[in-house]
Design a protein around this motif. Structure first.
Motif, mmCIF file in Angstrom:
data_model
loop_
_atom_site.group_PDB
_atom_site.id
_atom_site.type_symbol
_atom_site.label_atom_id
_atom_site.label_comp_id
_atom_site.label_asym_id
_atom_site.label_seq_id
_atom_site.Cartn_x
_atom_site.Cartn_y
_atom_site.Cartn_z
ATOM 1 N N SER A 1 -88.827 1.544 -35.808
ATOM 2 C CA SER A 1 -87.674 1.182 -34.985
ATOM 3 C C SER A 1 -86.543 0.739 -35.903
ATOM 4 C CB SER A 1 -88.020 0.048 -34.019
ATOM 5 O OG SER A 1 -89.016 0.449 -33.102
ATOM 6 N N GLY A 2 -85.343 1.159 -35.563
ATOM 7 C CA GLY A 2 -84.163 0.788 -36.341
ATOM 8 C C GLY A 2 -82.921 0.990 -35.503
ATOM 9 N N ALA A 3 -81.777 0.953 -36.126
ATOM 10 C CA ALA A 3 -80.515 1.133 -35.404
ATOM 11 C C ALA A 3 -80.428 2.551 -34.854
ATOM 12 C CB ALA A 3 -79.341 0.853 -36.336
ATOM 13 N N GLY A 4 -80.510 2.701 -33.518
ATOM 14 C CA GLY A 4 -80.380 4.010 -32.891
ATOM 15 C C GLY A 4 -81.682 4.690 -32.542
ATOM 16 N N PHE A 5 -82.831 4.136 -32.935
ATOM 17 C CA PHE A 5 -84.129 4.737 -32.584
ATOM 18 C C PHE A 5 -85.173 3.628 -32.439
ATOM 19 C CE2 PHE A 5 -83.822 4.590 -37.157
ATOM 20 C CZ PHE A 5 -85.067 4.176 -37.595
ATOM 21 N N ALA B 1 -82.859 6.781 -42.128
ATOM 22 C CA ALA B 1 -83.826 5.715 -42.410
ATOM 23 C C ALA B 1 -84.952 6.221 -43.310
ATOM 24 C CB ALA B 1 -84.390 5.167 -41.105
ATOM 25 N N ILE B 2 -85.428 7.446 -43.059
ATOM 26 C CA ILE B 2 -86.493 8.024 -43.886
ATOM 27 C C ILE B 2 -86.019 8.183 -45.324
ATOM 28 C CG2 ILE B 2 -87.841 10.132 -44.286
ATOM 29 C CD1 ILE B 2 -87.978 10.470 -41.223
ATOM 30 N N PHE B 3 -84.742 8.553 -45.489
ATOM 31 C CA PHE B 3 -84.202 8.749 -46.836
ATOM 32 C C PHE B 3 -83.791 7.435 -47.503
ATOM 33 C CE2 PHE B 3 -80.911 10.361 -49.878
ATOM 34 C CZ PHE B 3 -81.766 11.160 -50.633
ATOM 35 N N GLY B 4 -83.789 6.346 -46.718
ATOM 36 C CA GLY B 4 -83.497 5.041 -47.302
ATOM 37 C C GLY B 4 -82.043 4.639 -47.283
ATOM 38 N N ILE B 5 -81.188 5.397 -46.590
ATOM 39 C CA ILE B 5 -79.772 5.017 -46.507
ATOM 40 C C ILE B 5 -79.622 3.811 -45.594
ATOM 41 C CG2 ILE B 5 -77.463 5.765 -45.798
ATOM 42 C CD1 ILE B 5 -78.329 8.621 -46.432
ATOM 43 N N ASP B 6 -80.256 3.872 -44.427
ATOM 44 C CA ASP B 6 -80.256 2.767 -43.476
ATOM 45 C C ASP B 6 -81.668 2.202 -43.397
ATOM 46 O OD1 ASP B 6 -77.579 3.391 -42.903
ATOM 47 O OD2 ASP B 6 -78.177 4.814 -41.348
ATOM 48 N N GLY B 7 -81.761 0.920 -43.132
ATOM 49 C CA GLY B 7 -83.082 0.290 -43.036
ATOM 50 C C GLY B 7 -83.703 0.471 -41.658
ATOM 51 N N TYR B 8 -84.927 -0.012 -41.516
ATOM 52 C CA TYR B 8 -85.606 -0.066 -40.215
ATOM 53 C C TYR B 8 -86.315 -1.407 -40.158
ATOM 54 C CZ TYR B 8 -89.409 1.613 -43.230
ATOM 55 O OH TYR B 8 -90.313 1.762 -44.247
ATOM 56 N N HIS B 9 -86.369 -1.996 -38.948
ATOM 57 C CA HIS B 9 -86.850 -3.378 -38.848
ATOM 58 C C HIS B 9 -88.320 -3.496 -38.473
ATOM 59 C CE1 HIS B 9 -86.311 -2.896 -34.518
ATOM 60 N NE2 HIS B 9 -85.040 -2.587 -34.712
ATOM 61 N N SER B 10 -88.938 -2.378 -38.080
ATOM 62 C CA SER B 10 -90.382 -2.432 -37.803
ATOM 63 C C SER B 10 -90.989 -1.045 -38.000
ATOM 64 C CB SER B 10 -90.646 -2.927 -36.373
ATOM 65 O OG SER B 10 -90.123 -2.014 -35.413
ATOM 66 N N GLY B 11 -92.321 -1.019 -38.177
ATOM 67 C CA GLY B 11 -93.018 0.229 -38.426
ATOM 68 C C GLY B 11 -93.147 0.496 -39.916
ATOM 69 N N GLU B 12 -93.666 1.665 -40.250
ATOM 70 C CA GLU B 12 -93.835 2.002 -41.665
ATOM 71 C C GLU B 12 -93.696 3.506 -41.897
ATOM 72 O OE1 GLU B 12 -97.641 0.485 -42.748
ATOM 73 O OE2 GLU B 12 -98.766 1.868 -41.478
ATOM 74 N N ILE B 13 -93.349 3.852 -43.134
ATOM 75 C CA ILE B 13 -93.211 5.241 -43.557
ATOM 76 C C ILE B 13 -94.188 5.474 -44.702
ATOM 77 C CG2 ILE B 13 -91.663 6.957 -44.588
ATOM 78 C CD1 ILE B 13 -89.334 5.516 -43.211
ATOM 79 N N LEU B 14 -95.005 6.530 -44.575
ATOM 80 C CA LEU B 14 -95.986 6.860 -45.602
ATOM 81 C C LEU B 14 -95.667 8.213 -46.220
ATOM 82 C CD1 LEU B 14 -97.595 5.260 -43.114
ATOM 83 C CD2 LEU B 14 -99.504 5.566 -44.659
ATOM 84 N N LEU B 15 -95.708 8.281 -47.516
ATOM 85 C CA LEU B 15 -95.478 9.514 -48.248
ATOM 86 C C LEU B 15 -96.762 9.866 -48.990
ATOM 87 C CD1 LEU B 15 -93.130 11.487 -48.733
ATOM 88 C CD2 LEU B 15 -92.655 10.268 -50.844
ATOM 89 N N GLU B 16 -97.353 11.017 -48.602
ATOM 90 C CA GLU B 16 -98.651 11.451 -49.140
ATOM 91 C C GLU B 16 -99.695 10.343 -49.025
ATOM 92 O OE1 GLU B 16 -97.560 12.851 -53.063
ATOM 93 O OE2 GLU B 16 -97.439 14.907 -52.306
ATOM 94 N N GLY B 17 -99.692 9.667 -47.862
ATOM 95 C CA GLY B 17 -100.686 8.641 -47.554
ATOM 96 C C GLY B 17 -100.379 7.266 -48.092
ATOM 97 N N LYS B 18 -99.343 7.123 -48.918
ATOM 98 C CA LYS B 18 -99.024 5.824 -49.508
ATOM 99 C C LYS B 18 -97.791 5.231 -48.833
ATOM 100 C CE LYS B 18 -100.879 7.043 -54.037
ATOM 101 N NZ LYS B 18 -100.564 7.240 -55.484
ATOM 102 N N LYS B 19 -97.896 3.950 -48.487
ATOM 103 C CA LYS B 19 -96.794 3.286 -47.807
ATOM 104 C C LYS B 19 -95.598 3.152 -48.742
ATOM 105 C CE LYS B 19 -95.604 -0.882 -45.206
ATOM 106 N NZ LYS B 19 -96.079 -2.188 -44.694
ATOM 107 N N VAL B 20 -94.414 3.492 -48.212
ATOM 108 C CA VAL B 20 -93.173 3.331 -48.968
ATOM 109 C C VAL B 20 -92.748 1.879 -48.817
ATOM 110 C CG1 VAL B 20 -90.776 4.063 -49.217
ATOM 111 C CG2 VAL B 20 -92.513 5.730 -48.557
ATOM 112 N N LYS B 21 -92.820 1.123 -49.905
ATOM 113 C CA LYS B 21 -92.548 -0.317 -49.838
ATOM 114 C C LYS B 21 -91.066 -0.627 -49.967
ATOM 115 C CE LYS B 21 -97.117 -1.576 -51.627
ATOM 116 N NZ LYS B 21 -97.879 -2.227 -52.720
#
Length: 372
Positions: free
Chosen positions: A263-267, A296-316
């Motif tokens: 979840s973030g601004a607009g979604f 948000a996935i590319f990291g331009i804007d943040g997100y306030h909840s949830g998580e994004i995983l790249l090849e199984g690893k959490k993007v910190k």
């Protein structure tokens, strides 16, 4: 009906390229004349000759039956030619009303008649069912809304000929319906329109005739009620098409990107997976949050909840720099503003994301830069 525009034996060459070869074409009053063809077929080049941006090498351009001996964008506009390019030509830092009247400001003494221009801009925006304050800065509008402002600007000039180059590319379905109603209204007023599009299904809704172009040459001109879509596609391609939409199934690999309850601004609460070898589409109306999620996935804007995983690893720590390092790329919605440095050359734009690898003792290795 009389011819508003005639192209007679128009030929245009660029170094090593025959862009237009002996084109004969006319536009009648109250007609929507559709131009179709693959990229590079010559459609936009022909329209730039009409607008005065280019000059033909051979042939003759006639407007209202009179030969145009000398042309330029200013002369073309004075002759009643209005252009709506696919690439937006608005000034982001100016308001809607100032963009609409740029170059044709209404004066009250030595000052601009701001009240008149505001009311006129408001009228044209309402005509397009746009509920926006004309004093809004263009930079604060979405791409789809900016496209509608371009259309309002062209309509405000009361042009007798309009060129619409991919006008629906950034519009929602409801905005397209509004645009088509405006086109029908202009047709009734005797305005002639050249309409360039790759969306063949919409041509039957508003077009009268279609001219098909290929490799700078005219294939033919046909009434739209006399030619089927599959015939148009074959003439565009220059070969018989047996299977218009072949279904090629490619096996997918492992999950490379996963968005979990983000979840973030607009979604809000978005989850999705993208596998290797897969094209995953994000669809929705303007304002639905597609662009915001991608940013948000590319990291331009943040997100306030949830998580994004790249090849199984959490993007910190998500940022464009980290996303690029991890192998994520972004083609933004507005290429001019967000994707390119327009004052830099092509080479500099191409290598900007890999500059670190080109530095040698604090100086860019220009030889390596050219190789890349």
């Amino acid at each position: 009906m009389k011819n508003l525009v005639e192209f007679k034996h128009i030929t245009k060459r660029f170094p090593g390229v025959l862009a237009l070869n002996d084109i004969n074409l006319e536009l009648k009053a109250g007609e929507v004349h559709v131009l179709i063809g693959e990229n590079g077929a010559g459609k936009s080049t022909l329209m730039k000759i009409l607008s005065g941006a280019y000059r033909q090498d051979e042939g003759e351009l006639l407007i209202d039956g009179e030969a145009v001996k000398r042309n330029s964008p200013i002369i073309s506009s004075s002759l009643g030619i209005g252009m709506i390019y696919q690439e937006l030509n608005l000034i982001p830092e100016l308001s809607i009303v100032k963009n609409i009247f740029l170059g044709s400001e209404r004066k009250k003494g030595i000052f601009d008649d701001r009240e008149y221009m505001y009311q006129e801009a408001e009228k044209y925006l309402q005509m397009l069912h746009l509920d926006i304050d004309p004093d809004t800065l263009v930079k604060d509008l979405g791409v789809g809304t900016q496209q509608m402002v371009e259309i309002a600007k062209a309509v405000s000039k009361r042009s007798k000929v309009l060129v619409l180059d991919e006008p629906t590319s950034s519009l929602t379905d409801s905005e397209i319906r509004e645009l088509f109603s405006i086109i029908r209204m202009l047709k009734e007023q005797g305005v002639g329109m050249f309409y360039i599009s790759h969306r063949l299904e919409e041509l039957y809704e508003i077009g009268d005739r279609v001219t098909i172009m290929r490799d700078g040459a005219k294939v033919g001109t046909y009434r739209l009620d006399e030619i089927r879509m599959n015939e148009m596609i074959e003439k565009i391609a220059g070969r018989k098409i047996e299977n218009l939409y072949p279904r090629n199934r490619i096996p997918h690999g492992e999950c490379v990107l996963e968005v979990k309850n983000c979840s973030g601004a607009g979604f809000e609460n978005v989850s999705l997976k993208v596998h290797a070898g897969e094209i995953a589409g994000l669809s929705g109306l303007v304002g639905a949050g597609r662009t915001e999620l991608a940013r948000a996935i590319f990291g331009i804007d943040g997100y306030h909840s949830g998580e994004i995983l790249l090849e199984g690893k959490k993007v910190k720590k998500n940022s464009p720099k980290e996303a690029a390092r991890a192998g994520i790329g972004l083609l933004p919605e507005d290429r001019k503003v967000q994707g390119l440095a327009l004052k830099k050359n092509i080479r500099e734009n191409m290598v900007v994301s890999v500059l670190n690898s080109l530095f040698k003792n604090g100086i860019v290795d220009t030889k390596k830069e050219r190789t890349v």
